[in-house]
Design an enzyme around this catalytic site. Structure first.
Site, mmCIF file in Angstrom:
data_model
loop_
_atom_site.group_PDB
_atom_site.id
_atom_site.type_symbol
_atom_site.label_atom_id
_atom_site.label_comp_id
_atom_site.label_asym_id
_atom_site.label_seq_id
_atom_site.Cartn_x
_atom_site.Cartn_y
_atom_site.Cartn_z
ATOM 1 N N LYS A 128 4.181 -6.874 3.801
ATOM 2 C CA LYS A 128 4.010 -5.516 3.722
ATOM 3 C C LYS A 128 3.446 -4.808 4.682
ATOM 4 O O LYS A 128 3.091 -5.464 5.865
ATOM 5 C CB LYS A 128 2.946 -5.222 2.431
ATOM 6 C CG LYS A 128 1.402 -5.661 2.996
ATOM 7 C CD LYS A 128 0.549 -5.024 3.921
ATOM 8 C CE LYS A 128 0.528 -3.371 3.426
ATOM 9 N NZ LYS A 128 -0.394 -2.723 4.208
ATOM 10 N N THR B 231 0.938 -1.190 -0.149
ATOM 11 C CA THR B 231 -0.143 -0.039 0.013
ATOM 12 C C THR B 231 0.889 1.210 -0.230
ATOM 13 O O THR B 231 1.314 1.726 -1.053
ATOM 14 C CB THR B 231 -0.916 -0.070 1.149
ATOM 15 O OG1 THR B 231 -0.147 -0.334 2.214
ATOM 16 C CG2 THR B 231 -2.233 -1.158 0.998
ATOM 17 N N ASN C 283 -0.381 10.539 5.719
ATOM 18 C CA ASN C 283 -1.664 9.972 6.399
ATOM 19 C C ASN C 283 -2.923 11.471 6.332
ATOM 20 O O ASN C 283 -4.186 10.897 6.334
ATOM 21 C CB ASN C 283 -1.544 9.693 7.556
ATOM 22 C CG ASN C 283 -0.937 8.372 7.625
ATOM 23 O OD1 ASN C 283 -1.621 7.387 7.581
ATOM 24 N ND2 ASN C 283 0.436 8.284 7.982
ATOM 25 N N SER D 100 -7.123 10.391 -0.831
ATOM 26 C CA SER D 100 -7.142 11.423 -2.188
ATOM 27 C C SER D 100 -6.320 10.698 -3.111
ATOM 28 O O SER D 100 -5.450 10.078 -3.080
ATOM 29 C CB SER D 100 -6.971 12.726 -1.437
ATOM 30 O OG SER D 100 -5.716 12.858 -1.139
ATOM 31 N N THR E 77 -1.360 -3.212 10.784
ATOM 32 C CA THR E 77 -1.550 -3.202 9.470
ATOM 33 C C THR E 77 -0.105 -3.751 8.550
ATOM 34 O O THR E 77 0.779 -2.988 8.218
ATOM 35 C CB THR E 77 -1.666 -1.768 8.726
ATOM 36 O OG1 THR E 77 -2.919 -1.498 9.227
ATOM 37 C CG2 THR E 77 -1.898 -1.944 7.188
ATOM 38 N N GLU F 108 5.773 4.886 7.276
ATOM 39 C CA GLU F 108 5.700 5.870 6.524
ATOM 40 C C GLU F 108 6.434 7.316 6.662
ATOM 41 O O GLU F 108 6.194 7.674 8.067
ATOM 42 C CB GLU F 108 4.071 6.323 6.474
ATOM 43 C CG GLU F 108 3.199 5.191 6.021
ATOM 44 C CD GLU F 108 1.580 5.263 6.409
ATOM 45 O OE1 GLU F 108 0.941 4.459 5.613
ATOM 46 O OE2 GLU F 108 1.252 5.767 7.318
#
Length: 408
Positions: free
Chosen positions: A184, A158, A403, A408, A195, A281
């Protein structure tokens, strides 16, 4: 965990189809705009299976389906995986969609649907667009090559920036056994589980119950010892498939080569866990916190995870600020038993606190150390014999940006 066995060797190529009898592939089916988003992992024969799953009370339909296979059948022959949509909080239709993915995968490969696991990752609360998924399943042609495994590892991503693969070989009953894995995970990483999707393959012969016990113990000190942002997701899991194609006598705790297998499974799991933490991230640095001298090992891990998960510690590392006060504060609110007058803290090799009090150190040298891509913090509590390690990453401007615009 004992790791006295010395015969473990890393496998060049690092891919989940290196163990005998496994094939994989990933394709673009249309859930995402361009990137690969559908993948399958298949064993030639039904494999013993073990799994660990999110502790979030809200659990996605694919996870529920897969958990039933693991717990009821104790065998698995294929796993169908999609990214781009989590199929979580999607009601009765979400469960029907997960079951349909399971059924169509079984039909595609001529196996029982009761031997198919389903995994999904992506946005929560949006119904799955099944048309591209179903047509994509028909196009899946797994292979036992590096290319197929790379495509698989790409299709499960992702917000990850890199694929995560590792593999090791060992010996059981004089036969070569491979343990390999791909995963992942980049955000919402606060396992128990989180996650992340992890898939581990091995050609070792081992019954599911023994494999489950081994995975659970190893998960506690690997996948459950990482944190990125403290959030726990709805979907994710680690699965281990063992198809027995190596031809060894079935492994069990009293088998003379049990420790060799455990070492391989532990090392693969730890490699993947650290890769996930490093790829948090927006992250620029992997942070390792090692705690020794705790009352128990579980207390040590609790403290280590609290420190590495502290937003203030993470931002200090990002800013290359030797602010050890944030570290000792996190130790104090961890909930573990500590004596503030016996704590020593090191950042890299630089001692910054002894017996709970500051010592003179070079701010310049510590700042230079904190600019490295991997940062280690050691905490000695002098309160017992417990040891533990946790991994995480720094907290950066990019984490907020990623995040803030995820949908979007």
């Amino acid at each position: 965990m004992a790791v006295a066995v010395q015969q473990l060797k890393r496998v060049a190529g690092k891919n989940i189809v290196t163990p005998k009898g496994f094939k994989a592939v990933g394709i673009h089916c249309g859930l995402k705009h361009k990137k690969y988003d559908l993948a399958v992992l298949v064993s030639e024969v039904p494999a013993s299976v073990a799994g660990v799953f999110t502790t979030n009370a809200i659990q996605a339909a694919p996870l529920i389906v897969t958990k039933e296979v693991v717990q009821q059948q104790k065998q698995m022959q294929a796993v169908i995986v999609n990214s781009g949509n989590a199929n979580a909080c999607t009601g009765k239709q979400g469960m029907l969609d997960a079951l349909l993915m399971q059924e169509k995968t079984a039909e595609k490969f001529g196996i029982s649907s009761l031997l198919v696991g389903v995994a999904s990752t992506g946005v929560i609360g949006e119904k799955m667009n099944m048309k591209p998924v179903l047509s994509g399943i028909e196009k899946l042609n797994p292979v036992d090559s590096l290319e197929g495994s790379i495509q698989f590892s790409q299709a499960i991503l992702t917000t990850d920036t890199v694929t995560k693969n590792t593999a090791y070989r060992t010996e059981v009953d004089g036969k070569e056994v491979i343990v390999a894995g791909t995963a992942k995970g980049s955000g919402m990483i606060e396992p128990n589980m989180a996650t992340m999707l992890g898939f581990i393959t091995t050609d070792a012969a081992i019954e599911s119950d023994h494999l489950q016990n081994a995975l659970k113990a190893i998960t506690d000190v690997t996948f459950n010892a990482i944190t990125v942002d403290g959030d726990t997701s709805t979907n994710d899991m680690v699965l281990v498939l063992a198809n027995g194609k190596a031809g060894n006598e079935p492994l069990h705790p009293d088998h003379p080569d049990w420790e060799a297998f455990i070492q391989a499974l532990h090392t693969v799991s730890q490699d993947l866990a650290k890769m996930i933490a490093k790829d948090g991230e927006g992250a620029t640095k992997l942070i390792e916190v090692e705690v020794s001298g705790a009352v128990t090992a579980s207390e040590a891990r609790k403290i280590a995870k609290t420190v590495v998960g502290s937003p203030l510690v993470k931002t200090a590392v990002f800013g290359c600020d030797a602010n050890w006060g944030r570290v000792i504060a996190a130790i104090g609110y961890s909930g573990a038993a500590v004596n503030p007058n016996t704590i020593t803290i090191k950042i890299g090799e630089h001692v910054v606190v002894t017996n709970g009090e500051p010592v003179v150190f070079s701010e310049e040298l510590v700042m230079l150390y904190l600019k490295q891509p991997e940062v280690k913090i050691h905490v000695e509590l002098n309160n017992g014999n417990g040891k533990g390690i946790a991994w995480g990453c720094d907290l950066t401007y990019d984490y907020v940006q990623i995040n803030a615009s995820y949908r979007s």
